[in-house]
Write an enzyme that holds these catalytic residues in place. Structure first.
Site, short mmCIF file in Angstrom:
data_model
loop_
_atom_site.label_atom_id
_atom_site.label_comp_id
_atom_site.label_asym_id
_atom_site.label_seq_id
_atom_site.Cartn_x
_atom_site.Cartn_y
_atom_site.Cartn_z
N THR A 118 0.82 -1.21 0.00
CA THR A 118 0.00 0.00 0.00
C THR A 118 0.85 1.26 0.00
O THR A 118 1.96 1.28 0.55
CB THR A 118 -0.90 0.01 1.26
OG1 THR A 118 -1.43 1.32 1.43
CG2 THR A 118 -0.13 -0.35 2.51
N TYR A 142 -1.97 0.28 10.02
CA TYR A 142 -2.20 -0.42 8.75
C TYR A 142 -0.94 -0.38 7.88
O TYR A 142 -0.45 -1.42 7.41
CB TYR A 142 -3.38 0.20 8.02
CG TYR A 142 -3.56 -0.28 6.61
CD1 TYR A 142 -4.05 -1.56 6.35
CD2 TYR A 142 -3.23 0.53 5.53
CE1 TYR A 142 -4.21 -2.01 5.04
CE2 TYR A 142 -3.39 0.09 4.23
CZ TYR A 142 -3.88 -1.18 3.99
OH TYR A 142 -4.02 -1.62 2.70
#
Ligand SMILES: NC(=O)c1ccc[n+]([C@@H]2O[C@H](COP(=O)([O-])OP(=O)(O)OC[C@H]3O[C@@H](n4cnc5c(N)ncnc54)[C@H](O)[C@@H]3O)[C@@H](O)[C@H]2O)c1
Ligand SMILES: O=c1ccn([C@@H]2O[C@H](COP(=O)(O)OP(=O)(O)O[C@H]3O[C@H](CO)[C@@H](O)[C@H](O)[C@H]3O)[C@@H](O)[C@H]2O)c(=O)[nH]1
Length: 330
Positions: A118, A142
């Site tokens: 990501t 995250y």
């Protein structure tokens, strides 16, 4: 030359499955615990193993039975603000379980790994676009959970001789242009999904989380990549690895940022629907702006996006949302 797709019943994974099938692969196996995915998102010819990627016995059996050569690992928890309120869950789901999966893959002799990383690994870059060699500095659990997985994969590849492509996705949006899949999570938090639901009257309003960021209009800037273009990036990555190519880490984005307010304007224009927009406080864990340095993947893998058009992406998202309503799947 079978491919195991973890999280293949989810949003992006299901588009990868479609891309593999469209490219003529008849040996696609999915493992998914259906926690946020749907068995109906998969075409009937695909084998679905319902289970956890950290179930080493199940994964080993699946790899052996189907003679899996390559692993595309999508399964994860993905909501940035949830990772702030429940970090240990994210480290378990994204880091600990990836460790277990990679260990099984190594033990069973899997040759190639493609990993869903990501843009969140970059954190809050001072300037955009961000090239892959910018120092990683995630600002939420995250992003950290994914960066640790990147490191594990790179270390394990060196030690155990498999090759990998790590793809750092920017903001994924849109749906299969043929209407076969899309973002189906009913309570999804992604901006374009939420905005299309507001346009279709499924939500009373849309909150803009923060209008005091150091960006041109004060709302956050993101690089929205269409989901089938992203799936295609995985296909070229797979071909690269199968052809003996080196391990790589690549951004997946178009290299252009849109603000939250600009996205809302596009959704209103394309849908022809007005909806209430509330200017709300910042959401936890959000960087102000993140845009991909997008050249490396084109140069290294020859990836050519076909859907780099925000109006078109929003149109696809609206059509998919409409289809979900008609099929009573909202
Ligand atoms: N959506 C985005 O904008 C975006 C951006 C960057 C990276 N990513 C990454 O892409 C990947 C896919 O995201 P998505 O948007 O398709 O999410 P999604 O929630 O739709 O898909 C995840 C899938 O994994 C499955 N799953 C989760 N944990 C599992 C486990 N332990 N074992 C087996 N299956 C499990 C879920 O049931 C679901 O089908 C994730 O790794 C995510 O971090 C997504
Ligand atoms: O109702 C909403 C939803 C979102 N936003 C804003 O829109 C932007 C984009 O948010 P969202 O669509 O939730 O995506 P991100 O938080 O940027 O995260 C996505 O994009 C990351 C890569 O950049 C991925 O790693 C994540 O998995 C994926 O959820 C952010 O500024 C949000 O604050 C709003 O203002 N209102």
């Amino acid at each position: 030359m079978a491919v195991l797709v973890t999280g293949g019943a989810g949003y992006i994974g299901s588009h990868m499955v479609l891309a593999l099938i469209d490219a003529g692969h008849d040996d696609v196996v999915v493992i998914d615990d259906l926690s946020t995915g749907f068995d109906w998102a998969l075409p009937p010819e695909v084998t679905l193993v319902v289970g956890d990627v950290a179930d080493q016995e199940l994964v080993a059996k699946t790899i052996r039975e189907h003679e899996i050569e390559a692993l595309a690992h999508f399964a994860a928890r993905i909501v940035v603000p949830d990772s702030v309120t429940d970090p240990l869950h994210y480290y378990l789901a994204n880091t600990v379980k990836t460790r277990a999966l990679i260990e099984t893959a190594v033990q069973e002799g899997v040759k190639h790994v493609i990993f869903s990383s990501t843009a969140a690994v970059y954190g809050e870059p001072e300037t955009v676009p961000v090239p892959e060699n910018l120092a990683t500095n995630p600002i939420n659990p995250y992003g950290r959970s994914k960066l640790m997985s990147e490191w594990m994969i790179a270390d394990a590849a060196k030690a155990h001789g498999f090759s990998y492509v790590i793809l750092r996705y920017f903001n994924v949006a849109g749906a299969d242009p043929r209407g076969r899949s899309g973002q189906s999570t009913p309570n999804a938090t992604h901006l374009i999904k939420v905005a299309t639901q507001a346009a279709l009257g499924q939500r009373t309003h849309l909150d803009v989380y923060g209008t005091d960021y150091p960006t041109p209009d004060g709302s956050c800037l993101r690089d929205y990549i269409q989901v089938s273009d992203l799936a295609e990036a995985h296909l070229v990555a797979l071909n690269h690895l199968r052809g003996g190519g080196d391990s790589l880490t690549l951004n997946c984005g178009y290299g252009r940022g849109y603000s939250v307010l600009e996205v809302i304007e596009v959704v209103k224009r394309v849908s022809g629907k007005d909806f209430e927009v509330r200017l709300s406080p910042r959401r936890a864990g959000d960087p102000a702006q993140i845009v991909a340095g997008a050249d490396r993947i084109r140069n290294e893998l020859g990836w050519v996006p076909k859907h780099d058009d925000l109006d078109g992406i929003v149109r696809q998202a609206l059509d998919w949302e409409d289809a979900l309503v008609k099929r009573n799947r909202v």
